[in-house]
Design an enzyme around this catalytic site. Structure first.
Site, PDB file in Angstrom:
ATOM      1  N   CYS A   1      41.848 -13.976 -29.573  1.00 47.82           N
ATOM      2  CA  CYS A   1      40.517 -13.580 -29.125  1.00 47.82           C
ATOM      3  C   CYS A   1      40.572 -12.172 -28.556  1.00 47.82           C
ATOM      4  O   CYS A   1      41.639 -11.566 -28.456  1.00 47.82           O
ATOM      5  CB  CYS A   1      39.964 -14.551 -28.079  1.00 47.82           C
ATOM      6  SG  CYS A   1      40.878 -14.513 -26.521  1.00 47.82           S
TER       7      CYS A   1
ATOM      8  N   ASP B   1      36.687  28.170 -41.079  1.00 54.25           N
ATOM      9  CA  ASP B   1      35.619  27.743 -40.189  1.00 54.25           C
ATOM     10  C   ASP B   1      36.131  26.867 -39.048  1.00 54.25           C
ATOM     11  O   ASP B   1      35.375  26.108 -38.461  1.00 54.25           O
ATOM     12  CB  ASP B   1      34.561  26.968 -40.986  1.00 54.25           C
ATOM     13  CG  ASP B   1      34.024  27.768 -42.144  1.00 54.25           C
ATOM     14  OD1 ASP B   1      33.566  28.902 -41.917  1.00 54.25           O
ATOM     15  OD2 ASP B   1      34.083  27.280 -43.289  1.00 54.25           O
TER      16      ASP B   1
ATOM     17  N   ASP C   1      35.277  24.615 -44.934  1.00 59.03           N
ATOM     18  CA  ASP C   1      36.499  24.337 -45.699  1.00 59.03           C
ATOM     19  C   ASP C   1      37.657  23.908 -44.814  1.00 59.03           C
ATOM     20  O   ASP C   1      38.741  23.620 -45.301  1.00 59.03           O
ATOM     21  CB  ASP C   1      36.903  25.547 -46.551  1.00 59.03           C
ATOM     22  CG  ASP C   1      37.213  26.785 -45.710  1.00 59.03           C
ATOM     23  OD1 ASP C   1      37.292  26.651 -44.474  1.00 59.03           O
ATOM     24  OD2 ASP C   1      37.375  27.865 -46.292  1.00 59.03           O
TER      25      ASP C   1
ATOM     26  N   ASP D   1      28.654  26.130 -44.390  1.00 56.78           N
ATOM     27  CA  ASP D   1      29.301  27.363 -44.813  1.00 56.78           C
ATOM     28  C   ASP D   1      28.963  27.572 -46.293  1.00 56.78           C
ATOM     29  O   ASP D   1      28.761  26.610 -47.034  1.00 56.78           O
ATOM     30  CB  ASP D   1      30.812  27.235 -44.620  1.00 56.78           C
ATOM     31  CG  ASP D   1      31.562  28.439 -45.168  1.00 56.78           C
ATOM     32  OD1 ASP D   1      31.171  29.562 -44.834  1.00 56.78           O
ATOM     33  OD2 ASP D   1      32.514  28.235 -45.936  1.00 56.78           O
TER      34      ASP D   1
ATOM     35  N   CYS E   1      42.879 -11.555 -25.669  1.00 58.49           N
ATOM     36  CA  CYS E   1      44.278 -11.346 -26.061  1.00 58.49           C
ATOM     37  C   CYS E   1      44.535  -9.868 -26.334  1.00 58.49           C
ATOM     38  O   CYS E   1      45.541  -9.300 -25.885  1.00 58.49           O
ATOM     39  CB  CYS E   1      44.607 -12.140 -27.329  1.00 58.49           C
ATOM     40  SG  CYS E   1      44.464 -13.930 -27.165  1.00 58.49           S
TER      41      CYS E   1
END
Length: 747
Positions: free
Chosen positions: A27, A641, A637, A440, A30
């Site tokens: 559960c 950037d 890319d 871009d 746990c």
């Protein structure tokens, strides 16, 4: 396993990150207990435990603590931690463990059902069987003590460590019903002398165990489907490959023994085994498993090919370049696993609730027992015991624990299948809020493969062309590469001295005692370079057509101008329209001139754009949009950037599995198709909605179910919830949560 350098308190240290399989978790409580144990271990930096996948990701200091030490700490707390290596073998080992676990659960569920059915018939129907209570006791005992034994074993382990989980609730609830019934069977006179009848509840204990085992079996089966994306990805690599020697002879060898630069033969219909380049031959390759794009891609000499993609009709030879854990497929598997094991912010709140859930439920059960004993009349104590057991059984931390991770796993898997790699759950949750997308130009709006389409020389000699070739060959800019590809390669390599790359402007260097420049007009102006009217007229004419202009100068005189074009992607206008239809503002930023930016923006359907923007200017623009209260996604890319990507709320990199793009961005669009941006935002919205639905029903189930089990309606309606129905409801709650998450995997 991955080693990486991190800065901790000002010092660079080597850390190690490992995946572990966690067993004995039943559960959410746990998972919280295991995570606490891991984080409390000296030398552990970060640790995340995923209940749905049964895995843990741990980053630690290998000089302070070992993986074995972490495993021992977890085992001491009552669970088990199994080290997993990355790669195909790890996936096969994990799948084998899951199958074994499923078969064990199936055996226990079937066995419990066989014994529980006659107990249920004897207890619930007026069947005249001599010594029925003895038979019920005999038949229910193996259900609890053998098929359901792990509930009691695990509950005892938790008790030894002053902890509790779902096993505690089930063990105490069914154990109470069983022991009370056994007492009433053996000491039936105890109640008769008091004028009462000693009821037995063997059928409740046995059927509850059966329903919970059945629920766990169905839950295990459903949970396996949420990780189907990982299984599919791991199945894409072949086990053996065809290796060619210098004589052209072909031999087969296991995939793991392939070496870099070996020549491999790929026949029609075969899966490409590793990343590399085509060295001979041509074909079409189905890359849909990588990019999500259904159209096969043409491959010929020097074309890149990727592990796991499928060759179509032609045969070709390829040179192995990236093998093992370095292939694009291995990276994707690693990213998807890490993403599926990460936690959304809402999960942290759920974990806090799960940590106190079991003790609160036990307290409510005790209060129900006390209330029934005090005010329940002559059968108050017996009814109180049943309410005590029913409250414990109906409470379901499992549903809470499964609500978020199963949805995240299904959503991440759906994204990976469509070529959208999301790095973590927090990003998946954030992406739905994006209302500004900044694009871009080069490589995002355009195909990113610029080429020289115009040129005009005022001094055209082989020597100056060699200088321009050597100068641009030193640069890493894609426009410089276009110039290099256009010019003839010189027979003798020329050396450029004092080479300098000037961000956003171009490059300069020295050769033959003179300074040479290659770049934009701003670079020429900054260095007082004279431009003739003839060159300026050509440049202005090209710029009006949307062509990017590169100037080439010697000392203080421009001697050539080149025009570079990069065609717009066919899918870009559709992608922009989709985003605008969703109410998202789209901006284009570029370092190009105003005319080029305007023409590209018009072709793409973008209303807002900015030209002459340097890399730091892109980051400032993103920050400016954020300061206006927008949630900004930056799409680039992943290299030039990087500052803007780091600043954005959601960063997206375009590129077919670029190492750098995957490292920088939180989302990678593998196919570089900008239409995937809208898909990523929609995926985030659907996944977040599924998480909210799961949590809502999990909470509503417990908020309504626990009071009903305690008997709050009995004084008004006479309604009491049967403990067996409580067990069935508990099992169904977890199954419903997982089933709802699985809807994300459907197209």
């Amino acid at each position: 396993m991955a080693f990486q350098k991190n800065s901790i308190r000002g010092y660079d240290v080597i850390t190690e990150k490992r995946f572990f399989a966690v067993s004995q978790m039943h559960c959410a409580a746990c998972a919280v207990n295991v995570e606490k144990t891991i984080l409390a271990t000296e030398g552990v930096i970060t640790g995340s435990v995923n209940f749905a996948s049964g895995t843990a990701v741990v980053e630690y200091l290998p000089e302070v603590v070992t993986a074995e030490d972490i495993g021992n700490a977890v085992r001491h707390s009552g669970y088990d931690l199994i080290q997993e290596e990355e790669g195909q073998e790890a996936g096969q080992a994990g799948e084998k463990r899951r199958k074994q676990s499923y078969l064990l659960r199936k055996r226990d569920a079937i066995g419990a059902g066989i014994f529980a059915l006659p107990v249920f018939i004897l207890g619930m129907f007026p069947v005249n069987v001599p010594h029925a209570e003895i038979w019920m006791w005999a038949l229910s005992t193996p259900v609890l003590m053998w098929f359901g034994r792990h509930f009691f074993i695990n509950a005892w382990k938790q008790a030894r460590h002053f902890s509790a989980n779902m096993d505690t609730l089930v063990a105490v609830g069914t154990g109470t019903a069983y022991l009370f019934s056994a007492f009433n069977t053996v000491f039936s006179d105890y109640w008769e002398v008091r004028g009462l009848h000693g009821h037995v509840y063997f059928e409740a204990a046995a059927v509850i165990i059966f329903f919970i085992l059945l629920g766990k079996l169905l839950e295990e089966r459903a949970k396996g489907k949420t990780s189907a994306a990982i299984k599919k990805l791991m199945a894409f690599q072949p086990l053996v490959v065809n290796v060619m020697d210098d004589s052209g002879n072909t031999t087969q060898k296991p995939l793991e023994k392939v070496k870099i630069n070996e020549i491999l033969l790929v026949r029609p219909g075969e899966k490409i085994p590793v990343d590399g380049v085509v060295s001979r031959g041509s074909s079409y390759v189905d890359e849909s498993m990588l990019t999500g794009e259904p159209v096969p891609v043409r491959k010929e000499n020097d074309s890149k090919v990727y592990a796991g993609t499928i060759n179509q009709k032609g045969s070709f030879r390829m040179k192995a370049q990236r093998i093992g854990g370095e292939t694009t497929l291995a990276q994707i598997i690693r990213l998807v696993r890490q993403a599926q094991d990460s936690k959304a912010p809402v999960q942290k709140t759920v974990d806090k609730i799960a940590a106190v859930f079991v003790p609160i439920v036990i307290l409510i059960a005790v209060m129900a027992l006390g209330a029934w004993t005090l005010w329940g009349g002559e059968h108050g104590f017996a009814q109180g015991l049943m309410s005590f057991a029913t409250v414990l059984v109906i409470a379901c931390p499992c549903a809470l624990g499964l609500a978020t991770p199963t949805a995240i796993m299904a959503g991440m898997g759906r994204g990976a299948g469509n070529g959208i790699l999301v790095k973590d759950a927090e990003t998946l949750e954030m992406t739905k809020n994006v209302n500004v997308v900044v694009l871009d130009k080069t490589g995002t709006i355009t195909v990113g493969e610029p080429s020289v389409t115009h040129e005009h020389w005022e001094e055209e000699t082989q020597q100056v062309k060699q200088v321009l070739y050597a100068l641009e060959n030193e640069s890493e800019h894609p426009l410089a590469q276009a110039v290099v590809n256009h010019l003839p390669k010189p027979g003798v390599e020329m050396t450029i001295h004092n080479f300098t790359s000037i961000t956003g402007k171009g490059v300069k260097g020295e050769s033959d005692g003179q300074t040479w420049y290659a770049g934009n007009q701003k670079l020429m102006e900054d260095n007082q370079v004279h431009i003739t009217q003839s060159l300026m007229n050509r440049a202005e004419q090209w710029m009006e057509q949307g062509v990017t202009v590169i100037w080439f100068a010697r000392s203080q005189k421009a001697i050539a101008v080149l025009g570079i074009s990069d065609r717009i992607r066919e899918s870009t206008p559709r992608a922009v329209h989709q985003l605008q239809e969703m109410g998202i503002q789209v901006y284009m930023l570029t370092g190009d001139n105003e005319d080029t930016a305007r023409i590209v923006a018009e072709q793409a359907g973008i209303k807002h754009y900015k030209a002459h923007v340097l890399p730091e200017g892109k980051a400032m623009f993103v920050k400016h949009m954020q300061q206006q209260g927008n949630v900004v996604a930056m799409v680039g890319d992943g290299i030039n950037d990087s500052a803007a990507l780091a600043q954005a709320d959601v960063s997206m990199a375009m590129g077919k599995g670029s190492h750098i793009a995957m490292d920088v961005a939180r989302v990678t669009i593998v196919s570089s198709n900008p239409e995937k941006i809208a898909q990523a935002i929609n995926l985030s919205a659907k996944t977040s909605a599924t998480v909210r639905q799961n949590l809502f029903w999990a909470f509503v189930y417990n908020v309504m179910g626990i009071p009903l089990a305690a008997g709050v309606l009995y004084p008004f309606t006479g309604f009491l919830l049967n403990p067996m129905l409580a067990g069935l409801a508990m099992a169904l709650s977890s199954i419903s949560v997982v089933g709802n998450s699985l809807r994300l995997t459907k197209p």
